[in-house]
Scaffold this motif. Structure first.
Motif, PDB file in Angstrom:
ATOM      1  N   UNK A 208      -3.175   6.263  -6.519  1.00  0.00           N
ATOM      2  CA  UNK A 208      -2.378   5.329  -5.724  1.00  0.00           C
ATOM      3  C   UNK A 208      -1.931   6.003  -4.435  1.00  0.00           C
ATOM      4  N   UNK A 209      -1.458   7.219  -4.593  1.00  0.00           N
ATOM      5  CA  UNK A 209      -0.982   7.935  -3.406  1.00  0.00           C
ATOM      6  C   UNK A 209      -2.139   8.183  -2.446  1.00  0.00           C
ATOM      7  N   UNK A 210      -3.287   8.525  -3.021  1.00  0.00           N
ATOM      8  CA  UNK A 210      -4.460   8.760  -2.194  1.00  0.00           C
ATOM      9  C   UNK A 210      -4.836   7.512  -1.428  1.00  0.00           C
TER      10      UNK A 210
ATOM     11  N   UNK B 108       0.803  -1.224   0.000  1.00  0.00           N
ATOM     12  CA  UNK B 108       0.000   0.000   0.000  1.00  0.00           C
ATOM     13  C   UNK B 108       0.834   1.271   0.000  1.00  0.00           C
ATOM     14  N   UNK B 109       2.052   1.168   0.462  1.00  0.00           N
ATOM     15  CA  UNK B 109       2.854   2.386   0.529  1.00  0.00           C
ATOM     16  C   UNK B 109       3.116   2.885  -0.891  1.00  0.00           C
TER      17      UNK B 109
ATOM     18  N   UNK C  55      -1.925  -1.177 -10.879  1.00  0.00           N
ATOM     19  CA  UNK C  55      -2.798  -2.268 -11.329  1.00  0.00           C
ATOM     20  C   UNK C  55      -3.515  -2.894 -10.146  1.00  0.00           C
ATOM     21  N   UNK C  56      -2.760  -3.064  -9.070  1.00  0.00           N
ATOM     22  CA  UNK C  56      -3.330  -3.716  -7.888  1.00  0.00           C
ATOM     23  C   UNK C  56      -4.501  -2.921  -7.332  1.00  0.00           C
ATOM     24  N   UNK C  57      -4.343  -1.626  -7.300  1.00  0.00           N
ATOM     25  CA  UNK C  57      -5.400  -0.793  -6.734  1.00  0.00           C
ATOM     26  C   UNK C  57      -6.387  -0.315  -7.792  1.00  0.00           C
ATOM     27  N   UNK C  58      -6.200  -0.810  -9.010  1.00  0.00           N
ATOM     28  CA  UNK C  58      -7.154  -0.473 -10.055  1.00  0.00           C
ATOM     29  C   UNK C  58      -7.133   0.977 -10.460  1.00  0.00           C
TER      30      UNK C  58
END
Lengths: 717, 290
Positions: free
Chosen positions: A601-603, A181-182, A590-593
């Motif tokens: 991603x940062x959010x 997640x980082x 990709x993982x977080x769509x």
């Protein structure tokens, strides 16, 4: 000044043993990548450590300063000047080696332990093998154990390491969550000094004809590719790398410093007000192409002036732009492996280019003696087909036929080409591999007036059938030619493909079956349609997909990957490289769509981190609220229950009132059965003030509970 | 419960931040994994420290009234202590008089493995003294965070008696002194206790046995009544008067005399015994406030 202790007998205190052990364990892995002279210096200091600590000899401040100065002088003048050493890790190692000498209190030990953690962590500033991760994880366990020992000397050694394990094991889930997640950076924020890509393996920016031979035996993964939708035939996959225009006849130079971006109209990214391209072509490349193919490249080397893309790229990616000669270049070079999405067209007729591109593609060696015979051959071909409206195609055919019919041999064992490599190859040895053929053909075409350029990249790959991905290794490195024809635009021509099988002397016997390909080419050379063989795409002869292609610098080498142990190993390697070692910004998106942009991603990362922090805060708050107080006496709990019932009936229990007073007051009201009331209070008294065996007390308590439940409280009159 | 990061914790986080920046820059997954594992260790350590401290309570607090010139010894235990890990905890306790906290009246100690602890507070001013403001803290397990648990309640309340100081000679100051004390004849020896006057010590016995014994004048004291009067000490200040009267009370009690005490607004009739002795001392300790 050196102070001698009272005891001169050599005895290493347990604490000092630990310091030395931790110092050795953290520094040794660094020594594997530092020069041997530095390892010797560290060894000498360790010996000094052991002697001084063992004999209880304390160094004065001046002596310490002198020792440090001497060590730094040796490092600088003896090692740094003579070898290419990474100064940062070397200095950290020296501190770790010297620190035990002045660590004699708890504060010093704490500082040393922090240095140990730091020394372990900075080892991974470079790309390291996974085994080192396991090594340093165990090392961190050891350091943490010793840290606990330092903080709590009363705890036994076994206890502290159990405690350390109890700290590290629960930390793993959190570490995994943070790992994925980082927010990962799309590109590095700064570059370390002294990094120039020299250490990067693979296709170089500057080549000589023999350059690629070193890659022939390399099984190192160059990159991986995964296709969206139906995967194409591997034999048709040409992975485009750098483009070489300029040559002095010996060295070919990629012109990454002279690149011109692709006009935005061709990419469909033009904004209102952008000037129209000179050629007047308004359609985008993707629209011109018959069919486009989306795919994702991963594990590619990011520290290049170019990025790999399937021939022929027709769109840009987030981290890279397309040049006017269809080369994908990164916006910023990234250290380590990179991943990106791309779109290419396997079949496309490229639109006309600006004049400058053709001029670059017609450059010949400045020295006229270089490739003199090749030039002569080109000029002869130009004259021969001067009147032919499709002269370029005819010249290409003739050159290919020349390679096929003359005794040219494909071999990695090439005799040294010393003074005039192209002529020596074409007219003397006639033995070479892809770069020889491609370079020679490029020069002949240029001499014949056909714009041509040499492309380096990779061909084919190993098909990973179960996962729709292709593994391309360094041994798949390949060179080919791109020639301009008015009819087909830029045409990919692979001269090594026309060498008959009997003249292929590659070291690897498992070269596959190039004959089918060659027959197709040679059989069609006479006709104009034969040129279709060199167009994108290369049609498949049988229609069946080959599982593997390439190998030995472009020779087709299909191999069937095993489905058993080898497959499992490959799968593990894929997961390891894709989801652990190679997990990066792109993969995270990709993982977080994330559809586009890295802000999402940062959010998400920030939201997750915030959630974790909030959960932690809530947990702690509740923990504080749950301050345990002595468990309430069960008898008192029943008495309180009785009081609550009475209060509901309008007979509140008074704060100062004893149970006898309450009993008397209730009796006086006349609203209760006196016998029941007396039983209840007697039971309470017995429970409260008399000692009972445990079983009897439980029975009495049940009786009290029953009596309170059965006590009928009549409503107020 | 509160938490404070220690120097070691700051250093540890600084190391992690530095290396995280490096791992981010190079996108090194192994670096990330190791940094995050150590960060997880920090978080887990924080939880474990809080969990270890949370259920702790102070039990069996023991403190005895003493004189104002003596240090105040306090004993007690922390419960529950599991696995003989009582030594993980530090404890601080402060004393405050009825007029407020006495500066510097804070004692700190580390508990023993079984959770027991003994604290020594500096000498307190005479009067009623409350023990409280107890803080139990620990850096368990990794020394990076210090968790503190504060128990605000008054844990004990004790009397601090005036320091027994002989400002005057007894003879001329409002009390009659027993003649036998000067002659040196006494009836029996009794164990000398802490707080009693050294004047009653039988030094001959001490020289022989090494133990301090108190001389008891049973026969001589019979029928002797002493009355210590506040107003009979006009030359002394109030604090000196209390010290002097306290000295006489201790002396008289040691001898077994019948003695009484006359203070402004308070009169204790002559009597003997431990209870009377304590009443006199409490009266002296609280005489100014009465």
């Amino acid at each position: 000044m050196i102070t001698l202790g009272t005891r001169r007998r050599f005895v290493l205190a347990p604490g000092d043993k630990w310091l030395l052990l931790l110092s050795v364990l953290v520094v040794v892995p660094h020594l594997t990548v530092l020069p041997p002279s530095f390892a010797m210096l560290c060894g000498a200091i360790w010996l000094l450590d052991v002697l001084l600590l063992g004999f209880r000899i304390r160094l004065g401040r001046g002596t310490k300063v002198g020792l440090i100065a001497a060590v730094l002088a040796i490092l600088w003048f003896g090692i740094v000047q003579a070898t290419q050493i990474s100064l940062g890790p070397a200095l950290v190692c020296l501190v770790l080696v010297l620190k035990p000498l002045e660590t004699n209190d708890r504060r010093g030990r704490r500082a040393f332990l922090l240095l140990c953690y730091f020394g372990a962590l900075i080892f991974f500033f470079q790309d390291r093998d996974g085994l080192w991760l396991a090594y340093y994880a165990l090392y961190c366990l050891l350091v943490t154990g010793y840290l606990l020992r330092v903080e709590h000397p009363d705890l036994g050694p076994g206890r502290v390491f159990r405690e350390a394990l109890g700290l590290l094991l629960p930390a793993l889930p959190l570490a995994l969550v943070l790992f994925y997640a980082f927010p990962r950076l799309p590109e590095p924020l700064w570059q370390w000094g002294g990094e120039d890509g020299a250490a990067v393996t693979g296709v170089p920016d500057e080549v000589e004809l023999h350059t690629l031979s070193a890659l022939a035996e390399s099984g190192e993964v160059a990159f991986r590719a995964r296709f969206n939708g139906a995967p194409p035939d591997l034999a048709s996959l040409y992975w485009r790398g750098p483009i070489y225009y300029f040559t002095d006849g010996r060295v070919w130079d990629s012109d990454y410093y002279l690149q011109t971006p692709m006009p935005p109209e061709r990419l469909g990214t033009a904004e209102h007000g952008d000037p129209q391209p000179a050629g007047g072509a308004k359609a985008t490349l993707a629209a011109i192409a018959d069919e486009t193919l989306g795919y994702r490249i991963s594990d590619a080397d990011g520290f290049r002036h170019w990025l790999i893309a399937l021939d022929l790229p027709v769109a840009e990616t987030v981290g890279g732009a397309l040049t006017e000669d269809y080369q994908l270049v990164p916006h910023r070079r990234a250290r380590g492996k990179v991943s990106y999405r791309m779109t290419s067209a396997l079949s496309i007729k490229t639109p006309p280019d600006p004049e400058g591109v053709y001029l670059k593609a017609l450059q010949l060696p400045f020295k006229s003696r270089m490739a003199r015979q090749a030039r002569g051959m080109g000029i002869a071909l130009r004259d021969e087909y001067a009147d032919d409206p499709r002269s370029a195609e005819q010249i290409i055919s003739r050159i290919l036929r020349h390679f096929a019919e003359m005794p040219f041999v494909y071999s990695l064992d090439v005799p040294p080409l010393v003074t005039n490599p192209v002529d020596e190859f074409l007219f003397e040895h006639r033995t070479g591999y892809c770069t020889h053929y491609a370079a020679a053909m490029t020069l002949i075409l240029r001499a014949a007036g056909v714009p041509a350029r040499m492309i380096l990249g990779y061909r084919g790959g190993e098909w990973d059938r179960g996962r729709d991905s292709v593994i391309v290794r360094q041994k798949h490195a390949h060179a080919w030619v791109e020639a301009w024809t008015p009819t087909y635009g830029w045409l990919r021509v692979d001269p090594t493909g026309v060498i008959p099988e009997e003249r292929v002397l590659a070291a690897d016997a498992n070269n596959g079956n190039p004959s089918a390909f060659n027959e197709r080419v040679l059989g069609s050379l006479a006709g104009k349609e034969g040129l279709q063989q060199f167009l994108r795409p290369q049609p498949t002869a049988t229609g069946a997909r080959s599982d593997s292609s390439g190998g030995d610098l472009g020779r087709p080498a299909p191999t069937e990957p095993g489905l058993s142990f080898g497959y499992a190993v490959e799968l593990a390697e894929y997961v390891w490289s894709g989801w652990i070692k190679g997990f990066d910004h792109q993969r995270q998106r990709e993982l977080f769509g994330a559809s586009d942009g890295w802000l999402l991603v940062y959010g998400l990362g920030a939201a997750l981190a915030l959630t974790l922090l909030l959960a932690y805060a809530i947990w702690m708050t509740s923990a504080m609220r749950r301050r345990p107080h002595p468990r309430r006496d069960p008898v008192q709990r029943q008495y309180a229950r009785l009081c609550r019932r009475l209060a509901k009936a309008g007979i509140p229990h008074l704060p100062h009132e004893s149970y006898q007073a309450l009993h008397a007051r209730l009796a006086l009201t006349g609203r209760f059965d006196p016998r029941l009331l007396a039983e209840l209070f007697e039971t309470y008294e017995r429970l409260r003030y008399r000692q009972h065996p445990q079983k009897a007390a439980a029975r009495e308590l049940r009786g009290l509970r029953r009596r309170i439940r059965r006590l009928r409280i009549p409503p107020r009159a | 419960m509160s938490v404070r990061i220690t120097g070691l914790g700051v250093g540890f986080l600084a190391v992690l931040a530095l290396t995280l920046a490096g791992a981010s820059n190079t996108n090194n997954s192994f670096g990330y994994l190791l940094v995050f594992t150590l960060l997880g260790l920090f978080v887990v350590a924080a939880f474990r420290g809080a969990l270890r401290l949370r259920p702790l309570q102070l039990a069996r607090l023991q403190a005895e009234s003493t004189f104002a010139d003596r240090r105040l010894a306090v004993g007690g235990a922390l419960t529950p202590i599991a696995d003989s890990m009582g030594s993980l905890f530090d404890l601080s306790l402060s004393a405050s008089s009825q007029h407020g906290a006495v500066p510097g009246s804070v004692a700190r100690a580390q508990a023993g493995r079984d959770g027991r602890f003994e604290l020594t507070l500096p000498p307190q001013p005479c009067g009623r003294t409350r023990l409280g403001d107890c803080t139990i803290s620990t850096v368990y397990p990794a020394g990076m965070l210090r968790w503190s648990l504060r128990l605000d309640a008054v844990l004990a309340s004790i009397w601090i008696y005036p320091a027994p100081i002989d400002h005057l000679s007894m003879a001329g100051a409002g009390g009659s002194r027993h003649a036998a004390a000067e002659s040196g004849d006494f009836d029996e020896l009794d164990a000398w206790r802490d707080g009693e006057s050294l004047a009653g010590v039988c030094w001959k016995s001490y020289a022989r046995t090494g133990k301090r014994m108190r001389k008891r004048f049973l026969q001589a004291s019979r029928g002797t009544e002493l009355c210590f009067d506040w107003d009979a000490l006009p030359t002394l200040s109030d604090a000196q008067k209390r010290s002097q009267l306290c000295f006489w009370v201790v002396e008289a009690h040691a001898r077994g005399d019948r003695y009484g005490l006359r203070l402004p607004g308070i009169e204790l009739r002559p009597d003997t015994g431990e209870r009377h002795y304590r009443r006199c001392l409490v009266a002296l300790a609280g005489s100014l406030d009465a």
